[in-house]
Scaffold this motif. Sequence first.
Motif, PDB file in Angstrom:
ATOM      1  N   SER A  89      16.882   0.631  40.080  1.00 48.51           N
ATOM      2  CA  SER A  89      16.904   1.431  41.304  1.00 48.51           C
ATOM      3  C   SER A  89      16.683   2.882  40.941  1.00 48.51           C
ATOM      4  CB  SER A  89      18.250   1.283  42.029  1.00 48.51           C
ATOM      5  OG  SER A  89      18.468  -0.049  42.419  1.00 48.51           O
ATOM      6  N   ALA A  90      15.734   3.533  41.620  1.00 51.01           N
ATOM      7  CA  ALA A  90      15.520   4.974  41.462  1.00 51.01           C
ATOM      8  C   ALA A  90      16.347   5.685  42.523  1.00 51.01           C
ATOM      9  CB  ALA A  90      14.049   5.319  41.608  1.00 51.01           C
ATOM     10  N   MET A  91      17.040   6.752  42.126  1.00 45.07           N
ATOM     11  CA  MET A  91      18.051   7.318  43.006  1.00 45.07           C
ATOM     12  C   MET A  91      18.124   8.839  42.871  1.00 45.07           C
ATOM     13  SD  MET A  91      22.103   6.244  42.966  1.00 45.07           S
ATOM     14  CE  MET A  91      21.690   4.509  42.989  1.00 45.07           C
ATOM     15  N   TYR A  92      18.369   9.514  44.006  1.00 45.64           N
ATOM     16  CA  TYR A  92      18.675  10.944  44.008  1.00 45.64           C
ATOM     17  C   TYR A  92      20.177  11.139  43.800  1.00 45.64           C
ATOM     18  CZ  TYR A  92      14.032  12.077  45.939  1.00 45.64           C
ATOM     19  OH  TYR A  92      12.679  12.225  46.135  1.00 45.64           O
ATOM     20  N   SER A  93      20.565  12.401  43.561  1.00 48.50           N
ATOM     21  CA  SER A  93      21.972  12.693  43.279  1.00 48.50           C
ATOM     22  C   SER A  93      22.874  12.504  44.490  1.00 48.50           C
ATOM     23  CB  SER A  93      22.115  14.129  42.763  1.00 48.50           C
ATOM     24  OG  SER A  93      21.679  15.048  43.745  1.00 48.50           O
ATOM     25  N   ASP A  94      22.301  12.493  45.709  1.00 49.13           N
ATOM     26  CA  ASP A  94      23.130  12.289  46.902  1.00 49.13           C
ATOM     27  C   ASP A  94      23.274  10.823  47.267  1.00 49.13           C
ATOM     28  OD1 ASP A  94      20.586  11.742  47.750  1.00 49.13           O
ATOM     29  OD2 ASP A  94      20.592  13.127  49.459  1.00 49.13           O
ATOM     30  N   GLY A  95      22.738   9.933  46.437  1.00 49.15           N
ATOM     31  CA  GLY A  95      22.866   8.500  46.680  1.00 49.15           C
ATOM     32  C   GLY A  95      21.687   7.879  47.394  1.00 49.15           C
ATOM     33  N   THR A  96      20.658   8.672  47.707  1.00 48.52           N
ATOM     34  CA  THR A  96      19.469   8.127  48.361  1.00 48.52           C
ATOM     35  C   THR A  96      18.674   7.282  47.375  1.00 48.52           C
ATOM     36  OG1 THR A  96      19.331  10.086  49.764  1.00 48.52           O
ATOM     37  CG2 THR A  96      17.367   8.680  49.637  1.00 48.52           C
ATOM     38  N   VAL A  97      18.443   6.033  47.715  1.00 49.79           N
ATOM     39  CA  VAL A  97      17.671   5.117  46.858  1.00 49.79           C
ATOM     40  C   VAL A  97      16.205   5.211  47.275  1.00 49.79           C
ATOM     41  CG1 VAL A  97      17.352   2.728  46.137  1.00 49.79           C
ATOM     42  CG2 VAL A  97      19.657   3.595  46.583  1.00 49.79           C
ATOM     43  N   ILE A  98      15.353   5.585  46.329  1.00 49.19           N
ATOM     44  CA  ILE A  98      13.940   5.816  46.649  1.00 49.19           C
ATOM     45  C   ILE A  98      13.015   4.750  46.062  1.00 49.19           C
ATOM     46  CG2 ILE A  98      14.216   8.302  46.910  1.00 49.19           C
ATOM     47  CD1 ILE A  98      13.175   8.622  44.052  1.00 49.19           C
ATOM     48  N   GLY A  99      13.559   3.803  45.313  1.00 46.29           N
ATOM     49  CA  GLY A  99      12.710   2.757  44.746  1.00 46.29           C
ATOM     50  C   GLY A  99      13.522   1.646  44.118  1.00 46.29           C
ATOM     51  N   ARG A 100      12.970   0.435  44.146  1.00 49.13           N
ATOM     52  CA  ARG A 100      13.640  -0.733  43.568  1.00 49.13           C
ATOM     53  C   ARG A 100      12.620  -1.565  42.806  1.00 49.13           C
ATOM     54  NH1 ARG A 100      14.717   0.288  48.654  1.00 49.13           N
ATOM     55  NH2 ARG A 100      16.854   0.624  49.383  1.00 49.13           N
ATOM     56  N   LYS A 101      13.083  -2.258  41.768  1.00 46.48           N
ATOM     57  CA  LYS A 101      12.173  -3.109  40.997  1.00 46.48           C
ATOM     58  C   LYS A 101      12.956  -4.262  40.386  1.00 46.48           C
ATOM     59  CE  LYS A 101       8.657  -3.004  37.316  1.00 46.48           C
ATOM     60  NZ  LYS A 101       7.454  -3.196  38.139  1.00 46.48           N
ATOM     61  N   PHE A 102      12.408  -5.474  40.521  1.00 40.81           N
ATOM     62  CA  PHE A 102      12.979  -6.671  39.906  1.00 40.81           C
ATOM     63  C   PHE A 102      12.083  -7.084  38.745  1.00 40.81           C
ATOM     64  CE2 PHE A 102      14.625  -6.544  44.143  1.00 40.81           C
ATOM     65  CZ  PHE A 102      15.895  -7.093  44.069  1.00 40.81           C
ATOM     66  N   ILE A 103      12.680  -7.290  37.571  1.00 36.56           N
ATOM     67  CA  ILE A 103      11.929  -7.656  36.366  1.00 36.56           C
ATOM     68  C   ILE A 103      12.448  -8.996  35.867  1.00 36.56           C
ATOM     69  CG2 ILE A 103      11.304  -6.964  34.025  1.00 36.56           C
ATOM     70  CD1 ILE A 103      12.030  -4.066  34.876  1.00 36.56           C
ATOM     71  N   ASN A 104      11.534  -9.931  35.684  1.00 37.25           N
ATOM     72  CA  ASN A 104      11.941 -11.251  35.208  1.00 37.25           C
ATOM     73  C   ASN A 104      10.780 -11.914  34.481  1.00 37.25           C
ATOM     74  OD1 ASN A 104      13.900 -13.197  34.850  1.00 37.25           O
ATOM     75  ND2 ASN A 104      13.380 -14.308  36.714  1.00 37.25           N
ATOM     76  N   GLN A 105      11.096 -12.831  33.581  1.00 40.14           N
ATOM     77  CA  GLN A 105      10.099 -13.622  32.840  1.00 40.14           C
ATOM     78  C   GLN A 105      10.503 -15.099  32.943  1.00 40.14           C
ATOM     79  OE1 GLN A 105      11.999 -11.207  31.124  1.00 40.14           O
ATOM     80  NE2 GLN A 105      10.580  -9.532  31.477  1.00 40.14           N
ATOM     81  N   PRO A 106      10.288 -15.716  34.104  1.00 37.38           N
ATOM     82  CA  PRO A 106      10.788 -17.091  34.318  1.00 37.38           C
ATOM     83  C   PRO A 106      10.157 -18.114  33.391  1.00 37.38           C
ATOM     84  CG  PRO A 106       9.323 -16.420  36.104  1.00 37.38           C
ATOM     85  CD  PRO A 106       9.575 -15.198  35.281  1.00 37.38           C
ATOM     86  N   ILE A 107       8.860 -17.958  33.071  1.00 39.83           N
ATOM     87  CA  ILE A 107       8.192 -18.938  32.212  1.00 39.83           C
ATOM     88  C   ILE A 107       8.775 -18.899  30.812  1.00 39.83           C
ATOM     89  CG2 ILE A 107       5.982 -19.598  31.180  1.00 39.83           C
ATOM     90  CD1 ILE A 107       4.596 -18.468  33.659  1.00 39.83           C
TER      91      ILE A 107
END
Length: 454
Positions: A231-249
């Motif tokens: 999660s990308a975040m500002y100091s006031d708690g605002t979340v500006i981006g999210r990313k899920f990383i996985n390698q299921p295979i």
Amino acid sequence: MEQTKTIKNKILSHGSTAFEPTLLVYRHALGFIVEVIEKEYSLLGGLLTKELTPAVEKFIHRTKNNPTPKYNFTSNFYKFPSYLRRSAISKGFGIVKSYRSNLQNWEDEKSKAHAEGKVFKKKPPVLRVEHDAFPVLYKGNMFNRLSTDQAEIKIHKNNDWVWEIITFNDKNLKNRGIMDWKENNPTLVKIGKKCFINFSYTKEIKLKKTKIIDQIIVSVDLGLTNSAVCSAMYSDGTVIGRKFINQPIEKDRMNTLVGKLKKAQRNSGFIEAPNYWKKINGLQNHIKVNTASEIIKFAETYDADVIVFEYLGKMHIPKGIFGAKKLRHKLHHWCKLGVQSKVEEMAHYRGMRLRRVNPKYTSSLAFDGSGEVKRNTKKDLATFQNGKVYHADLSASYNIGARYFIREILKPFSEKKRLAIQAKVPELLARTRLTLASLISLHQALRTNGAKPA
């Protein structure tokens, strides 16, 4: 801070047997020097690095001014290059110093055990003379670059030290962005049946010093179902981006291999099974490197100043877990440690900082401050006490980022100001129960008091 990276380049013009004599002679010379340093350690142990090399050379190297050294190194290693000899002296002294340190620790443990009336069965450390070390090829004396993919190196051939032209694969040099990095002396390395020439590069990198109020962070939860959730975040708690990383295979293949390994061990007793472990380690390394690379790409997208992880600490295996499940638990923990180490290395190359926070309750508390969550059977979803269903690892990543900001915002405040803020936001007192909601409440309290983060 000074950063170092090593780039491996396969030698294409020669087979591995061409460099076997060089490696054997260097390792025999290293063993000889290790024995000399150990015997004369009472005279050499207290010397500075600059004083050490000439002192050891007086013991082993025959010259016009030193015709009868105590140890006959020159006759045993005819025409041994001077820079290679000094490299072996430096390496040998490190080996002996490490052994002496381990021996002192062993003696201290033994004395402590005897003083407490305990039986001490631990064996003392042993000084190893034989080491699979690789020679450093000093520029001018052992190495001369001819072009981007060609060089001449000095090797041991037909009982003599001669210059040999080699060709190596330089694609890694072109693709790693090292134009403004300082190139150091290369190393001749043999792995299996292949030989490489490894170049190390150094660069002085200044880490970002952005004020906490202006920082953008990437908080990372190394979860159970996903390799990482960011999660990308500002100091006031605002979340500006999210990313899920996985390698299921890769994970599915690794779980299958672990099952086969444990089945073979059950049927045949304890076996080392190197082929299984080779495949498992290869998949583990791919998961680690891919996860770290994706985290760094995400951080670069938002021009992050800091990457925040949980502090992992020691591995704790739950009771009742054994066999394949126990091994999978170990592999998961080792992978987490590897990801954090790799991300730290890659982040520092880019001027980003890395921080860690207390991991307690980051996953079990809802980010909105509603209390503890109930996770489903697959552990990927969490039901909050107010009925909301959210991704468990994503909620944890919010809490990780919030804990970092709360700690850094409160750090410069005086005790009086901190107590005044905690009176308005009581949840700040229990640091292991901080969530994203706590960070938002902290900012509201700061605005009320007219205080600003540093």
